[in-house]
Design a protein around this motif. Structure first.
Motif, PDB file in Angstrom:
ATOM      1  N   THR A 188      21.348  21.740 116.557  1.00  0.00           N
ATOM      2  CA  THR A 188      21.934  21.593 117.892  1.00  0.00           C
ATOM      3  C   THR A 188      22.723  22.834 118.276  1.00  0.00           C
ATOM      4  OG1 THR A 188      22.065  19.182 117.742  1.00  0.00           O
ATOM      5  CG2 THR A 188      23.572  20.253 119.277  1.00  0.00           C
ATOM      6  N   VAL A 189      23.545  23.319 117.350  1.00  0.00           N
ATOM      7  CA  VAL A 189      24.332  24.522 117.623  1.00  0.00           C
ATOM      8  C   VAL A 189      23.416  25.734 117.789  1.00  0.00           C
ATOM      9  CG1 VAL A 189      26.051  26.113 116.689  1.00  0.00           C
ATOM     10  CG2 VAL A 189      26.401  23.643 116.503  1.00  0.00           C
ATOM     11  N   ALA A 190      22.426  25.871 116.898  1.00  0.00           N
ATOM     12  CA  ALA A 190      21.514  27.015 116.958  1.00  0.00           C
ATOM     13  C   ALA A 190      20.739  27.055 118.273  1.00  0.00           C
ATOM     14  CB  ALA A 190      20.548  26.972 115.780  1.00  0.00           C
ATOM     15  N   GLN A 191      20.406  25.900 118.818  1.00  0.00           N
ATOM     16  CA  GLN A 191      19.648  25.843 120.065  1.00  0.00           C
ATOM     17  C   GLN A 191      20.495  26.197 121.284  1.00  0.00           C
ATOM     18  OE1 GLN A 191      18.145  21.839 120.020  1.00  0.00           O
ATOM     19  NE2 GLN A 191      16.563  22.275 118.511  1.00  0.00           N
ATOM     20  N   GLN A 192      21.783  25.929 121.220  1.00  0.00           N
ATOM     21  CA  GLN A 192      22.616  26.049 122.415  1.00  0.00           C
ATOM     22  C   GLN A 192      23.598  27.221 122.406  1.00  0.00           C
ATOM     23  OE1 GLN A 192      24.260  22.350 124.010  1.00  0.00           O
ATOM     24  NE2 GLN A 192      23.040  21.167 122.555  1.00  0.00           N
ATOM     25  N   VAL A 193      23.848  27.784 121.231  1.00  0.00           N
ATOM     26  CA  VAL A 193      24.914  28.786 121.110  1.00  0.00           C
ATOM     27  C   VAL A 193      24.356  30.097 120.563  1.00  0.00           C
ATOM     28  CG1 VAL A 193      27.138  29.311 120.045  1.00  0.00           C
ATOM     29  CG2 VAL A 193      26.595  26.945 120.701  1.00  0.00           C
ATOM     30  N   PRO A 194      24.671  31.231 121.207  1.00  0.00           N
ATOM     31  CA  PRO A 194      24.255  32.525 120.650  1.00  0.00           C
ATOM     32  C   PRO A 194      24.908  32.769 119.292  1.00  0.00           C
ATOM     33  CG  PRO A 194      24.992  32.759 122.936  1.00  0.00           C
ATOM     34  CD  PRO A 194      25.368  31.387 122.493  1.00  0.00           C
ATOM     35  N   VAL A 195      24.133  33.355 118.388  1.00  0.00           N
ATOM     36  CA  VAL A 195      24.630  33.735 117.064  1.00  0.00           C
ATOM     37  C   VAL A 195      24.367  35.219 116.884  1.00  0.00           C
ATOM     38  CG1 VAL A 195      24.391  33.418 114.564  1.00  0.00           C
ATOM     39  CG2 VAL A 195      24.266  31.433 116.087  1.00  0.00           C
ATOM     40  N   ARG A 196      25.380  35.947 116.410  1.00  0.00           N
ATOM     41  CA  ARG A 196      25.248  37.395 116.250  1.00  0.00           C
ATOM     42  C   ARG A 196      25.791  37.827 114.890  1.00  0.00           C
ATOM     43  NH1 ARG A 196      24.407  37.166 121.555  1.00  0.00           N
ATOM     44  NH2 ARG A 196      24.429  38.975 122.937  1.00  0.00           N
ATOM     45  N   ARG A 197      25.044  38.697 114.235  1.00  0.00           N
ATOM     46  CA  ARG A 197      25.551  39.343 113.023  1.00  0.00           C
ATOM     47  C   ARG A 197      26.519  40.443 113.447  1.00  0.00           C
ATOM     48  NH1 ARG A 197      20.698  41.886 110.957  1.00  0.00           N
ATOM     49  NH2 ARG A 197      22.123  42.820 109.445  1.00  0.00           N
ATOM     50  N   LEU A 198      27.661  40.503 112.761  1.00  0.00           N
ATOM     51  CA  LEU A 198      28.681  41.485 113.132  1.00  0.00           C
ATOM     52  C   LEU A 198      29.023  42.362 111.932  1.00  0.00           C
ATOM     53  CD1 LEU A 198      30.727  42.622 115.150  1.00  0.00           C
ATOM     54  CD2 LEU A 198      32.346  40.878 114.360  1.00  0.00           C
ATOM     55  N   PRO A 199      28.503  43.613 111.895  1.00  0.00           N
ATOM     56  CA  PRO A 199      28.941  44.543 110.844  1.00  0.00           C
ATOM     57  C   PRO A 199      30.435  44.828 111.024  1.00  0.00           C
ATOM     58  CG  PRO A 199      26.938  45.312 111.949  1.00  0.00           C
ATOM     59  CD  PRO A 199      27.492  44.201 112.784  1.00  0.00           C
ATOM     60  N   ARG A 200      31.220  44.516 110.001  1.00  0.00           N
ATOM     61  CA  ARG A 200      32.670  44.715 110.094  1.00  0.00           C
ATOM     62  C   ARG A 200      33.099  45.769 109.086  1.00  0.00           C
ATOM     63  NH1 ARG A 200      37.424  44.079 107.958  1.00  0.00           N
ATOM     64  NH2 ARG A 200      39.221  43.268 109.124  1.00  0.00           N
ATOM     65  N   PRO A 201      33.763  46.846 109.563  1.00  0.00           N
ATOM     66  CA  PRO A 201      34.245  47.874 108.625  1.00  0.00           C
ATOM     67  C   PRO A 201      35.066  47.253 107.512  1.00  0.00           C
ATOM     68  CG  PRO A 201      34.538  48.593 110.893  1.00  0.00           C
ATOM     69  CD  PRO A 201      34.096  47.159 110.956  1.00  0.00           C
ATOM     70  N   ASP A 202      34.707  47.540 106.287  1.00  0.00           N
ATOM     71  CA  ASP A 202      35.322  46.893 105.129  1.00  0.00           C
ATOM     72  C   ASP A 202      36.702  47.482 104.858  1.00  0.00           C
ATOM     73  OD1 ASP A 202      35.773  45.414 102.920  1.00  0.00           O
ATOM     74  OD2 ASP A 202      34.317  46.422 101.638  1.00  0.00           O
ATOM     75  N   GLY A 203      37.737  46.662 105.108  1.00  0.00           N
ATOM     76  CA  GLY A 203      39.097  47.049 104.750  1.00  0.00           C
ATOM     77  C   GLY A 203      39.737  48.085 105.638  1.00  0.00           C
ATOM     78  N   SER A 204      39.172  48.378 106.793  1.00  0.00           N
ATOM     79  CA  SER A 204      39.717  49.413 107.664  1.00  0.00           C
ATOM     80  C   SER A 204      40.492  48.787 108.817  1.00  0.00           C
ATOM     81  CB  SER A 204      38.592  50.294 108.213  1.00  0.00           C
ATOM     82  OG  SER A 204      39.103  51.224 109.135  1.00  0.00           O
ATOM     83  N   PHE A 205      41.828  48.798 108.743  1.00  0.00           N
ATOM     84  CA  PHE A 205      42.641  48.253 109.819  1.00  0.00           C
ATOM     85  C   PHE A 205      42.699  49.228 110.997  1.00  0.00           C
ATOM     86  CE2 PHE A 205      44.422  46.120 106.025  1.00  0.00           C
ATOM     87  CZ  PHE A 205      44.150  44.815 106.406  1.00  0.00           C
ATOM     88  N   ALA A 206      42.543  50.524 110.717  1.00  0.00           N
ATOM     89  CA  ALA A 206      42.601  51.510 111.786  1.00  0.00           C
ATOM     90  C   ALA A 206      41.484  51.304 112.798  1.00  0.00           C
ATOM     91  CB  ALA A 206      42.523  52.916 111.204  1.00  0.00           C
ATOM     92  N   GLN A 207      40.353  50.750 112.364  1.00  0.00           N
ATOM     93  CA  GLN A 207      39.208  50.558 113.244  1.00  0.00           C
ATOM     94  C   GLN A 207      39.149  49.159 113.856  1.00  0.00           C
ATOM     95  OE1 GLN A 207      36.274  51.655 110.272  1.00  0.00           O
ATOM     96  NE2 GLN A 207      35.904  53.598 111.289  1.00  0.00           N
ATOM     97  N   LEU A 208      40.169  48.353 113.564  1.00  0.00           N
ATOM     98  CA  LEU A 208      40.149  46.962 114.007  1.00  0.00           C
ATOM     99  C   LEU A 208      40.188  46.849 115.529  1.00  0.00           C
ATOM    100  CD1 LEU A 208      39.981  44.149 112.799  1.00  0.00           C
ATOM    101  CD2 LEU A 208      42.476  44.090 112.713  1.00  0.00           C
ATOM    102  N   ASN A 209      41.038  47.616 116.181  1.00  0.00           N
ATOM    103  CA  ASN A 209      41.118  47.559 117.644  1.00  0.00           C
ATOM    104  C   ASN A 209      39.808  47.990 118.280  1.00  0.00           C
ATOM    105  OD1 ASN A 209      43.730  46.581 117.840  1.00  0.00           O
ATOM    106  ND2 ASN A 209      44.647  48.623 117.838  1.00  0.00           N
ATOM    107  N   GLN A 210      39.163  48.985 117.704  1.00  0.00           N
ATOM    108  CA  GLN A 210      37.872  49.429 118.228  1.00  0.00           C
ATOM    109  C   GLN A 210      36.831  48.319 118.114  1.00  0.00           C
ATOM    110  OE1 GLN A 210      36.415  52.997 116.384  1.00  0.00           O
ATOM    111  NE2 GLN A 210      34.468  52.970 117.513  1.00  0.00           N
TER     112      GLN A 210
END
Length: 243
Positions: free
Chosen positions: A208-230
């Protein structure tokens, strides 16, 4: 019925989707008792109640709820904290409860985030009186009473966090059967589903969720707080496209 025993903490009996009986061990640390009550025990209760529980945090936006799912240590709470700093309300942390009757909606949970000391400091959210999640653990409960969401919100998108050793990059849409598979992999305490023998019902909620809601893979910089705002800015741009 589920009986959960946590050594040196407590026993939890979860039944009927509406009751949790707690028996702390002698001299138990109450913060630890609370941690497992609002974690594994609550997750079992949600499964019993027919609510889809994802291992995710969620924030509220003008277009609905945005969930950040991923394995432990992938940065779910930190990303929710970064959105909180930019004025967004927080719906939940660690467990994202989704009502799949009709339009999938994220239900609000206790208004707090569990953040490591370095994340709190990097985001300017550290406070001297914060309580540790567990004794001798540098992870703390950050209360968000002034900006915790109190109403269920329609689920707008789910981002699946994938830590990478690189800079922030745009989310990657997931389509077809992999959406269901990835959501299944991010089910909170998925072994409870098998124990309760509710695999078929659980699969229907995932579909039900898969049919109705977009799902996106998000590459997240590992351990980098400086890049968090970006990264947050990239997500805000992505949310505009979804709308």
């Amino acid at each position: 019925m589920v009986l959960l025993k946590v050594n040196h903490v407590a026993g939890y009996l979860i039944s009927g989707g509406n009751q949790i009986l707690v028996q702390p061990v002698p001299k138990a640390n109450l913060d630890e008792v609370r941690l497992f009550l609002l974690g594994s025990a609550l997750g079992a209760l949600l499964h019993q109640r027919g609510i889809l529980a994802l291992h995710a945090s969620a924030v509220g936006t003008p277009g609905g709820a945005v969930a950040f799912a991923g394995l432990s240590g992938s940065g779910k709470s930190t990303l929710a904290g970064a959105f909180y700093r930019r004025g967004y309300g927080v719906l939940s942390d660690e467990i994202c409860a989704i009502d799949t009757a009709g339009c999938p909606r994220v239900m609000p949970a206790g208004p707090c985030l569990m953040l490591w000391a370095d994340a709190l400091k990097a985001m300017g959210l550290d406070q001297p009186d914060l309580r540790p999640v567990r004794p001798r653990l540098e992870k703390y409960l950050l209360p968000l009473s002034e900006r915790g969401e109190t109403e269920a919100l329609p689920l707008r998108v789910i981002y699946l966090l994938e830590p990478v050793n690189a800079g922030p990059s745009r989310p990657i849409p997931v389509t077809g059967l992999p959406k269901v598979q990835m959501l299944a992999q991010n089910t909170y305490r998925a072994h409870f589903v098998e124990h309760m023998r509710i695999e078929a019902e659980h699969f229907r909620r995932l579909a039900t969720v898969a049919q109705q809601v977009p799902v996106r893979r998000l590459p997240r910089p590992d351990g980098s707080f400086a890049q968090l705002n970006q990264l947050v800015e990239l997500l805000e741009e992505d949310l505009l496209e979804i709308a």
